[in-house]
Enzyme design. Structure first.
Site, PDB file in Angstrom:
ATOM      1  N   CYS A  10       0.829  -1.206   0.000  1.00  0.00           N
ATOM      2  CA  CYS A  10       0.000   0.000   0.000  1.00  0.00           C
ATOM      3  C   CYS A  10       0.857   1.246   0.000  1.00  0.00           C
ATOM      4  O   CYS A  10       0.618   2.188  -0.749  1.00  0.00           O
ATOM      5  CB  CYS A  10      -0.905   0.020   1.234  1.00  0.00           C
ATOM      6  SG  CYS A  10      -2.307  -1.082   1.094  1.00  0.00           S
ATOM      7  N   PHE A  77      -9.668  -3.708   2.763  1.00  0.00           N
ATOM      8  CA  PHE A  77      -8.539  -4.619   2.969  1.00  0.00           C
ATOM      9  C   PHE A  77      -7.223  -4.001   2.511  1.00  0.00           C
ATOM     10  O   PHE A  77      -6.466  -4.598   1.755  1.00  0.00           O
ATOM     11  CB  PHE A  77      -8.790  -5.949   2.245  1.00  0.00           C
ATOM     12  CG  PHE A  77     -10.043  -6.621   2.701  1.00  0.00           C
ATOM     13  CD1 PHE A  77     -10.094  -7.271   3.925  1.00  0.00           C
ATOM     14  CD2 PHE A  77     -11.189  -6.578   1.930  1.00  0.00           C
ATOM     15  CE1 PHE A  77     -11.262  -7.882   4.366  1.00  0.00           C
ATOM     16  CE2 PHE A  77     -12.367  -7.183   2.361  1.00  0.00           C
ATOM     17  CZ  PHE A  77     -12.402  -7.836   3.582  1.00  0.00           C
ATOM     18  N   CYS A  78      -6.947  -2.811   3.014  1.00  0.00           N
ATOM     19  CA  CYS A  78      -5.731  -2.093   2.655  1.00  0.00           C
ATOM     20  C   CYS A  78      -5.007  -1.695   3.932  1.00  0.00           C
ATOM     21  O   CYS A  78      -5.616  -1.578   5.003  1.00  0.00           O
ATOM     22  CB  CYS A  78      -6.093  -0.854   1.834  1.00  0.00           C
ATOM     23  SG  CYS A  78      -4.686   0.192   1.367  1.00  0.00           S
ATOM     24  N   GLY A  79      -3.717  -1.436   3.841  1.00  0.00           N
ATOM     25  CA  GLY A  79      -2.981  -0.965   4.989  1.00  0.00           C
ATOM     26  C   GLY A  79      -3.472   0.383   5.485  1.00  0.00           C
ATOM     27  O   GLY A  79      -3.229   0.751   6.638  1.00  0.00           O
ATOM     28  N   THR A  81      -6.707   1.176   5.584  1.00  0.00           N
ATOM     29  CA  THR A  81      -8.091   1.037   6.036  1.00  0.00           C
ATOM     30  C   THR A  81      -8.334   1.630   7.434  1.00  0.00           C
ATOM     31  O   THR A  81      -9.411   2.205   7.665  1.00  0.00           O
ATOM     32  CB  THR A  81      -8.522  -0.444   5.993  1.00  0.00           C
ATOM     33  OG1 THR A  81      -8.418  -0.917   4.642  1.00  0.00           O
ATOM     34  CG2 THR A  81      -9.956  -0.618   6.458  1.00  0.00           C
TER      35      THR A  81
END
Length: 201
Positions: A10, A77-79, A81
């Protein structure tokens, strides 16, 4: 400290660029113009209607005319988030002064695969999100929703990753855009928001 692979991806993809909105640029035709007096009160940037995330009922963005609007493309579903928490805190703190945060989930970066209901449940149960969220859509490229096409044209930048941020002033003009790397509580970022809230309100 070892950085998790998902977060490292990310961070690498997001970049650090910050875009200042250029001189006024002609905007594309709005997708859902209002009529008569309503059209005059609602700037072209907000003349769009999108399904609400939780129940997919159509919502006009014209209801936010005259407010300072922070538009963010999101993913579950990301760093980045966890920025949901900071965005909710911003919306809660400055709502009475005229700020509204608008979330637009997108799977453009393959990190939002769930249904609209699943996304809504996740946002509420995990981060207590109460700011307006809209149904999943594309935010970049030929299939980008019409609001993000306007934001890209006005700011000169498209989302490079999840949690890009675009600030729209009370007059409906795009003020500035920030990359995913800008945290919602970053002082320089908050200062710009506060200056816009102080303008005309």
């Amino acid at each position: 400290m070892r950085i998790p692979a998902a977060l490292a991806a990310c961070l690498l993809a997001a970049g650090t660029a910050v875009a200042q909105a250029p001189s006024p640029t002609p905007s594309p035709a709005p997708s859902a113009p209002a009529d008569g007096a309503a059209a005059a009160a609602c700037p072209p940037t907000l003349q769009h209607t999108f399904p609400r995330l939780q129940d997919e009922k159509p919502q006009s963005l014209c209801q936010y005319a005259g407010k300072v609007v922070l538009v963010v493309n999101t993913a579950s579903f990301c760093g980045f988030t966890p920025q949901y928490k900071g965005l909710e805190a911003l919306d809660s703190k400055y709502r009475s002064r005229g700020l509204v945060v608008l979330g637009f989930p997108s799977n453009d970066f393959s990190q939002e695969s769930g249904s609209n209901k699943e996304i809504a449940d996740f946002c509420e149960s995990t981060f207590g999100v109460k700011f307006p969220m809209f149904a999943k859509s594309s935010v970049r490229g030929a299939n980008a929703n019409p609001l993000f096409k306007q934001l890209a044209l006005a700011s000169g930048t498209t989302p490079k990753w999840n949690f890009y941020k675009y600030l729209i002033g009370r007059d409906g003009k795009v003020v500035q855009a920030w990359s995913s790397m800008t945290a919602p509580d970053e002082s320089a970022f908050v200062k710009v928001i506060e200056s816009q809230l102080a303008a005309g309100g």
